[in-house]
Motif scaffolding. Structure first.
Motif, PDB file in Angstrom:
ATOM      1  N   LEU A 192       0.828  -1.209   0.000  1.00  0.00           N
ATOM      2  CA  LEU A 192       0.000   0.000   0.000  1.00  0.00           C
ATOM      3  C   LEU A 192       0.863   1.259   0.000  1.00  0.00           C
ATOM      4  O   LEU A 192       0.584   2.221  -0.729  1.00  0.00           O
ATOM      5  CB  LEU A 192      -0.930  -0.007   1.211  1.00  0.00           C
ATOM      6  CG  LEU A 192      -2.006  -1.094   1.222  1.00  0.00           C
ATOM      7  CD1 LEU A 192      -2.809  -1.036   2.513  1.00  0.00           C
ATOM      8  CD2 LEU A 192      -2.932  -0.939   0.022  1.00  0.00           C
ATOM      9  N   THR A 193       1.914   1.262   0.812  1.00  0.00           N
ATOM     10  CA  THR A 193       2.800   2.432   0.833  1.00  0.00           C
ATOM     11  C   THR A 193       3.562   2.575  -0.485  1.00  0.00           C
ATOM     12  O   THR A 193       3.845   3.689  -0.928  1.00  0.00           O
ATOM     13  CB  THR A 193       3.788   2.328   1.998  1.00  0.00           C
ATOM     14  OG1 THR A 193       4.487   1.079   1.917  1.00  0.00           O
ATOM     15  CG2 THR A 193       3.057   2.406   3.335  1.00  0.00           C
ATOM     16  N   ALA A 194       3.884   1.438  -1.131  1.00  0.00           N
ATOM     17  CA  ALA A 194       4.545   1.514  -2.433  1.00  0.00           C
ATOM     18  C   ALA A 194       3.606   2.107  -3.481  1.00  0.00           C
ATOM     19  O   ALA A 194       4.036   2.881  -4.352  1.00  0.00           O
ATOM     20  CB  ALA A 194       5.014   0.124  -2.867  1.00  0.00           C
ATOM     21  N   SER A 195       2.322   1.767  -3.406  1.00  0.00           N
ATOM     22  CA  SER A 195       1.347   2.373  -4.318  1.00  0.00           C
ATOM     23  C   SER A 195       1.229   3.870  -4.065  1.00  0.00           C
ATOM     24  O   SER A 195       1.159   4.669  -5.008  1.00  0.00           O
ATOM     25  CB  SER A 195      -0.020   1.700  -4.129  1.00  0.00           C
ATOM     26  OG  SER A 195       0.070   0.308  -4.348  1.00  0.00           O
ATOM     27  N   LEU A 196       1.231   4.241  -2.783  1.00  0.00           N
ATOM     28  CA  LEU A 196       1.206   5.664  -2.447  1.00  0.00           C
ATOM     29  C   LEU A 196       2.463   6.360  -2.947  1.00  0.00           C
ATOM     30  O   LEU A 196       2.405   7.507  -3.418  1.00  0.00           O
ATOM     31  CB  LEU A 196       1.060   5.826  -0.936  1.00  0.00           C
ATOM     32  CG  LEU A 196       1.026   7.256  -0.389  1.00  0.00           C
ATOM     33  CD1 LEU A 196      -0.155   8.026  -0.976  1.00  0.00           C
ATOM     34  CD2 LEU A 196       0.966   7.252   1.129  1.00  0.00           C
ATOM     35  N   LEU A 197       3.600   5.676  -2.878  1.00  0.00           N
ATOM     36  CA  LEU A 197       4.853   6.251  -3.369  1.00  0.00           C
ATOM     37  C   LEU A 197       4.800   6.479  -4.876  1.00  0.00           C
ATOM     38  O   LEU A 197       5.280   7.499  -5.377  1.00  0.00           O
ATOM     39  CB  LEU A 197       6.020   5.329  -3.013  1.00  0.00           C
ATOM     40  CG  LEU A 197       7.408   5.760  -3.480  1.00  0.00           C
ATOM     41  CD1 LEU A 197       7.806   7.089  -2.847  1.00  0.00           C
ATOM     42  CD2 LEU A 197       8.436   4.684  -3.144  1.00  0.00           C
ATOM     43  N   PHE A 198       4.203   5.547  -5.600  1.00  0.00           N
ATOM     44  CA  PHE A 198       4.070   5.713  -7.050  1.00  0.00           C
ATOM     45  C   PHE A 198       3.178   6.913  -7.381  1.00  0.00           C
ATOM     46  O   PHE A 198       3.502   7.717  -8.272  1.00  0.00           O
ATOM     47  CB  PHE A 198       3.489   4.434  -7.654  1.00  0.00           C
ATOM     48  CG  PHE A 198       3.200   4.543  -9.118  1.00  0.00           C
ATOM     49  CD1 PHE A 198       4.219   4.495 -10.058  1.00  0.00           C
ATOM     50  CD2 PHE A 198       1.893   4.709  -9.561  1.00  0.00           C
ATOM     51  CE1 PHE A 198       3.946   4.606 -11.414  1.00  0.00           C
ATOM     52  CE2 PHE A 198       1.615   4.827 -10.915  1.00  0.00           C
ATOM     53  CZ  PHE A 198       2.643   4.774 -11.839  1.00  0.00           C
ATOM     54  N   LEU A 199       2.068   7.045  -6.662  1.00  0.00           N
ATOM     55  CA  LEU A 199       1.177   8.186  -6.902  1.00  0.00           C
ATOM     56  C   LEU A 199       1.867   9.504  -6.543  1.00  0.00           C
ATOM     57  O   LEU A 199       1.719  10.509  -7.256  1.00  0.00           O
ATOM     58  CB  LEU A 199      -0.108   8.020  -6.092  1.00  0.00           C
ATOM     59  CG  LEU A 199      -1.000   6.840  -6.473  1.00  0.00           C
ATOM     60  CD1 LEU A 199      -2.191   6.742  -5.522  1.00  0.00           C
ATOM     61  CD2 LEU A 199      -1.489   6.977  -7.911  1.00  0.00           C
ATOM     62  N   LEU A 200       2.612   9.502  -5.452  1.00  0.00           N
ATOM     63  CA  LEU A 200       3.307  10.722  -5.042  1.00  0.00           C
ATOM     64  C   LEU A 200       4.397  11.097  -6.041  1.00  0.00           C
ATOM     65  O   LEU A 200       4.612  12.287  -6.323  1.00  0.00           O
ATOM     66  CB  LEU A 200       3.906  10.535  -3.648  1.00  0.00           C
ATOM     67  CG  LEU A 200       4.619  11.747  -3.039  1.00  0.00           C
ATOM     68  CD1 LEU A 200       3.656  12.906  -2.904  1.00  0.00           C
ATOM     69  CD2 LEU A 200       5.222  11.391  -1.690  1.00  0.00           C
ATOM     70  N   THR A 201       5.069  10.096  -6.587  1.00  0.00           N
ATOM     71  CA  THR A 201       6.086  10.378  -7.602  1.00  0.00           C
ATOM     72  C   THR A 201       5.456  10.985  -8.847  1.00  0.00           C
ATOM     73  O   THR A 201       6.004  11.924  -9.445  1.00  0.00           O
ATOM     74  CB  THR A 201       6.844   9.093  -7.959  1.00  0.00           C
ATOM     75  OG1 THR A 201       7.393   8.524  -6.763  1.00  0.00           O
ATOM     76  CG2 THR A 201       7.970   9.384  -8.942  1.00  0.00           C
ATOM     77  N   SER A 202       4.297  10.460  -9.256  1.00  0.00           N
ATOM     78  CA  SER A 202       3.586  11.038 -10.400  1.00  0.00           C
ATOM     79  C   SER A 202       3.174  12.481 -10.106  1.00  0.00           C
ATOM     80  O   SER A 202       3.281  13.362 -10.975  1.00  0.00           O
ATOM     81  CB  SER A 202       2.353  10.198 -10.726  1.00  0.00           C
ATOM     82  OG  SER A 202       2.705   8.862 -10.993  1.00  0.00           O
ATOM     83  N   LEU A 203       2.718  12.717  -8.882  1.00  0.00           N
ATOM     84  CA  LEU A 203       2.352  14.085  -8.498  1.00  0.00           C
ATOM     85  C   LEU A 203       3.572  14.993  -8.502  1.00  0.00           C
ATOM     86  O   LEU A 203       3.496  16.158  -8.916  1.00  0.00           O
ATOM     87  CB  LEU A 203       1.703  14.076  -7.120  1.00  0.00           C
ATOM     88  CG  LEU A 203       1.321  15.448  -6.537  1.00  0.00           C
ATOM     89  CD1 LEU A 203       0.273  16.132  -7.408  1.00  0.00           C
ATOM     90  CD2 LEU A 203       0.803  15.294  -5.111  1.00  0.00           C
TER      91      LEU A 203
END
Length: 227
Positions: A192-203
């Motif tokens: 879940l945190t890795a998915s959040l990291l991917f979204l944050l990187t896109s942002l």
């Protein structure tokens, strides 16, 4: 030795030589040189389209007198976008997280707009310090406030760019550290945190582009007041 999350924002060195100059010159090597041929490849076509759209959006608020700055404003925006985007790659350094660099860009450009206004239209430039219709008792106070706001502009340009990029990089660092720590302990939470990291990187990719555009757009608005 205890490391800090802010160590990633220190200027890298190699054998005692600062690599900041190398990081500043690297983006210039990534843009292909326009071809004199009538038909160019897809990369040059995409680059020309992006530059033309970015130039149009930046210069649309300006009158014809400010179009002389088209080359410099467009070059500055592309340069900042490339610096910010390269800083998101692993084992790289983002020069625009350094306040000294951002202020070194913001102060001379802001000062140039002020000098142009004082040279070409001194009455209108000084008139910005006092809004029309101000009551007589408020004139000294408003002149002081407008003067302070005028000198705060370069600080706002430099600090905005530094703060937004620094905050985004810190969040990526924190979430990435949490992901590696939680991976052997709680794999589900780590995913879940890795998915959040991917979204944050896109942002952060969007922030890297938007902040460069905002800085150049604000400069064009300051220029519009003085041309």
């Amino acid at each position: 030795m205890t490391l800090s999350f802010f160590d990633q924002f220190q200027s890298p060195t190699f054998l005692g030589i600062p690599l900041l100059a190398l990081a500043l010159t690297l983006p210039l090597l990534l843009f292909p040189t326009p071809s004199p041929q009538w038909l160019s490849n897809r990369l040059l076509t995409l680059q020309s389209w992006f530059i033309s759209r970015a130039t149009y959006s930046v210069l649309s608020p300006l009158n014809l007198g400010g179009h002389k700055w088209a080359l410099m404003l467009t070059s500055l925006m592309l340069y900042l976008i490339t610096l910010n985007m390269l800083g998101l790659l692993p084992y790289t350094f983002t020069p625009t997280t350094q306040l000294s660099l951002n202020m070194g860009l913001a102060v001379p450009l802001w000062l140039a707009t002020v000098i142009i206004g004082l040279r070409n239209q001194p009455t209108i430039a000084l008139g910005h310090l006092l809004p029309e219709g101000t009551p007589l008792p408020l004139i000294p106070l408003l002149v002081i406030i407008e003067t302070i706001s005028l000198f705060i502009r370069p600080l706002a340009l430099g600090i905005r760019l530094t703060a937004n990029l620094t905050a985004g990089h810190l969040l990526i660092q924190l979430i990435a550290t949490a992901t590696f720590v939680l991976l052997p302990l709680m794999p589900t939470v780590a995913i879940l945190t890795a998915s959040l990291l991917f979204l944050l990187t896109s942002l952060e990719v969007l922030v890297a582009m938007i902040q460069a555009y905002v800085l150049v757009l604000l400069l064009s608005l300051y220029l519009q007041e003085n041309v």
